[in-house]
Design a protein around this motif. Sequence first.
Motif, mmCIF file in Angstrom:
data_model
loop_
_atom_site.group_PDB
_atom_site.id
_atom_site.type_symbol
_atom_site.label_atom_id
_atom_site.label_comp_id
_atom_site.label_asym_id
_atom_site.label_seq_id
_atom_site.Cartn_x
_atom_site.Cartn_y
_atom_site.Cartn_z
ATOM 1 N N SER A 20 0.866 -1.169 0.000
ATOM 2 C CA SER A 20 0.000 0.000 0.000
ATOM 3 C C SER A 20 0.908 1.225 0.000
ATOM 4 C CB SER A 20 -0.877 -0.007 1.252
ATOM 5 O OG SER A 20 -1.639 1.170 1.318
ATOM 6 N N SER A 21 0.631 2.199 -0.864
ATOM 7 C CA SER A 21 1.519 3.353 -0.963
ATOM 8 C C SER A 21 0.726 4.628 -1.232
ATOM 9 C CB SER A 21 2.554 3.134 -2.075
ATOM 10 O OG SER A 21 1.907 2.883 -3.302
ATOM 11 N N THR A 22 1.369 5.744 -0.913
ATOM 12 C CA THR A 22 0.808 7.068 -1.142
ATOM 13 C C THR A 22 1.852 7.926 -1.837
ATOM 14 O OG1 THR A 22 -0.558 6.913 0.840
ATOM 15 C CG2 THR A 22 -0.177 9.122 -0.037
ATOM 16 N N ILE A 23 1.427 8.655 -2.866
ATOM 17 C CA ILE A 23 2.293 9.594 -3.570
ATOM 18 C C ILE A 23 1.758 10.992 -3.289
ATOM 19 C CG2 ILE A 23 3.103 10.393 -5.817
ATOM 20 C CD1 ILE A 23 2.637 7.578 -6.871
ATOM 21 N N GLU A 24 2.653 11.900 -2.892
ATOM 22 C CA GLU A 24 2.278 13.290 -2.660
ATOM 23 C C GLU A 24 3.140 14.171 -3.548
ATOM 24 O OE1 GLU A 24 2.777 14.075 1.478
ATOM 25 O OE2 GLU A 24 1.242 12.649 2.072
ATOM 26 N N GLY A 25 2.562 15.212 -4.115
ATOM 27 C CA GLY A 25 3.331 16.094 -4.979
ATOM 28 C C GLY A 25 2.860 17.528 -4.917
ATOM 29 N N ASN A 26 3.794 18.431 -5.174
ATOM 30 C CA ASN A 26 3.517 19.866 -5.235
ATOM 31 C C ASN A 26 4.022 20.394 -6.571
ATOM 32 O OD1 ASN A 26 2.556 20.023 -2.531
ATOM 33 N ND2 ASN A 26 4.661 20.030 -1.814
ATOM 34 N N ALA A 27 3.348 21.388 -7.124
ATOM 35 C CA ALA A 27 3.770 21.977 -8.389
ATOM 36 C C ALA A 27 3.316 23.427 -8.449
ATOM 37 C CB ALA A 27 3.187 21.204 -9.565
ATOM 38 N N ASN A 28 4.004 24.187 -9.276
ATOM 39 C CA ASN A 28 3.593 25.548 -9.592
ATOM 40 C C ASN A 28 3.194 25.582 -11.056
ATOM 41 O OD1 ASN A 28 4.066 26.737 -7.059
ATOM 42 N ND2 ASN A 28 6.254 26.837 -7.499
ATOM 43 N N VAL A 29 2.012 26.099 -11.337
ATOM 44 C CA VAL A 29 1.497 26.199 -12.700
ATOM 45 C C VAL A 29 1.388 27.674 -13.049
ATOM 46 C CG1 VAL A 29 -0.424 25.634 -14.226
ATOM 47 C CG2 VAL A 29 0.204 24.066 -12.379
ATOM 48 N N VAL A 30 1.957 28.057 -14.206
ATOM 49 C CA VAL A 30 1.899 29.448 -14.653
ATOM 50 C C VAL A 30 0.922 29.551 -15.816
ATOM 51 C CG1 VAL A 30 3.209 31.399 -15.558
ATOM 52 C CG2 VAL A 30 4.289 29.818 -13.947
ATOM 53 N N THR A 34 0.467 34.367 -14.376
ATOM 54 C CA THR A 34 0.063 34.213 -12.979
ATOM 55 C C THR A 34 0.412 32.806 -12.510
ATOM 56 O OG1 THR A 34 -1.790 35.738 -13.311
ATOM 57 C CG2 THR A 34 -1.859 34.337 -11.354
ATOM 58 N N THR A 35 1.091 32.722 -11.363
ATOM 59 C CA THR A 35 1.522 31.437 -10.815
ATOM 60 C C THR A 35 0.495 30.917 -9.817
ATOM 61 O OG1 THR A 35 3.831 32.064 -11.071
ATOM 62 C CG2 THR A 35 3.366 30.232 -9.582
ATOM 63 N N TYR A 36 0.118 29.655 -9.983
ATOM 64 C CA TYR A 36 -0.823 28.988 -9.089
ATOM 65 C C TYR A 36 -0.137 27.785 -8.465
ATOM 66 C CZ TYR A 36 -4.243 31.675 -11.746
ATOM 67 O OH TYR A 36 -4.942 32.679 -12.353
ATOM 68 N N ALA A 37 -0.354 27.581 -7.189
ATOM 69 C CA ALA A 37 0.196 26.414 -6.496
ATOM 70 C C ALA A 37 -0.782 25.254 -6.628
ATOM 71 C CB ALA A 37 0.440 26.726 -5.024
ATOM 72 N N ALA A 38 -0.240 24.071 -6.885
ATOM 73 C CA ALA A 38 -1.084 22.880 -7.018
ATOM 74 C C ALA A 38 -0.511 21.763 -6.161
ATOM 75 C CB ALA A 38 -1.148 22.438 -8.476
ATOM 76 N N GLN A 39 -1.399 20.984 -5.558
ATOM 77 C CA GLN A 39 -1.000 19.832 -4.762
ATOM 78 C C GLN A 39 -1.845 18.643 -5.181
ATOM 79 O OE1 GLN A 39 -1.690 21.071 -0.718
ATOM 80 N NE2 GLN A 39 0.447 21.681 -0.477
ATOM 81 N N ALA A 40 -1.242 17.453 -5.083
ATOM 82 C CA ALA A 40 -1.992 16.237 -5.411
ATOM 83 C C ALA A 40 -1.521 15.099 -4.525
ATOM 84 C CB ALA A 40 -1.813 15.870 -6.870
ATOM 85 N N THR A 41 -2.413 14.205 -4.203
ATOM 86 C CA THR A 41 -2.112 13.008 -3.427
ATOM 87 C C THR A 41 -2.862 11.840 -4.050
ATOM 88 O OG1 THR A 41 -1.860 14.278 -1.391
ATOM 89 C CG2 THR A 41 -2.210 11.921 -1.154
ATOM 90 N N ALA A 42 -2.167 10.712 -4.168
ATOM 91 C CA ALA A 42 -2.798 9.497 -4.686
ATOM 92 C C ALA A 42 -2.406 8.332 -3.789
ATOM 93 C CB ALA A 42 -2.364 9.229 -6.119
#
Length: 86
Positions: A20-30, A34-42
């Motif tokens: 069982s595993s979890t992936i977490e990530g952060n990204a900046n989208v322009v 304009t820069t937007y912060a994005a986060q995702a978890t699976a």
Amino acid sequence: SAVLKENDKEGFFVKGGVHSSTIEGNANVVISGTTYAAQATASGMGFVLGTGFDSDDGSRAGVSLYSNLGGDSAADMWLFYYGFRF
């Protein structure tokens, strides 16, 4: 996971099971400057398969495949390792 070995001290082994595993990530989208912060978890489950060799000097080397990290069918990882048992 289950491990099958030739004997207790040295020799080849194979292993298999589930993880069982979890992936977490952060990204900046322009967008338009304009820069937007994005986060995702699976999260999810997958299988693990591996093989290796235990030496009589206490060292161990092997390789394991972890499939479907975070439940993502395109996210597999190969782990190569060498170390000493104690």
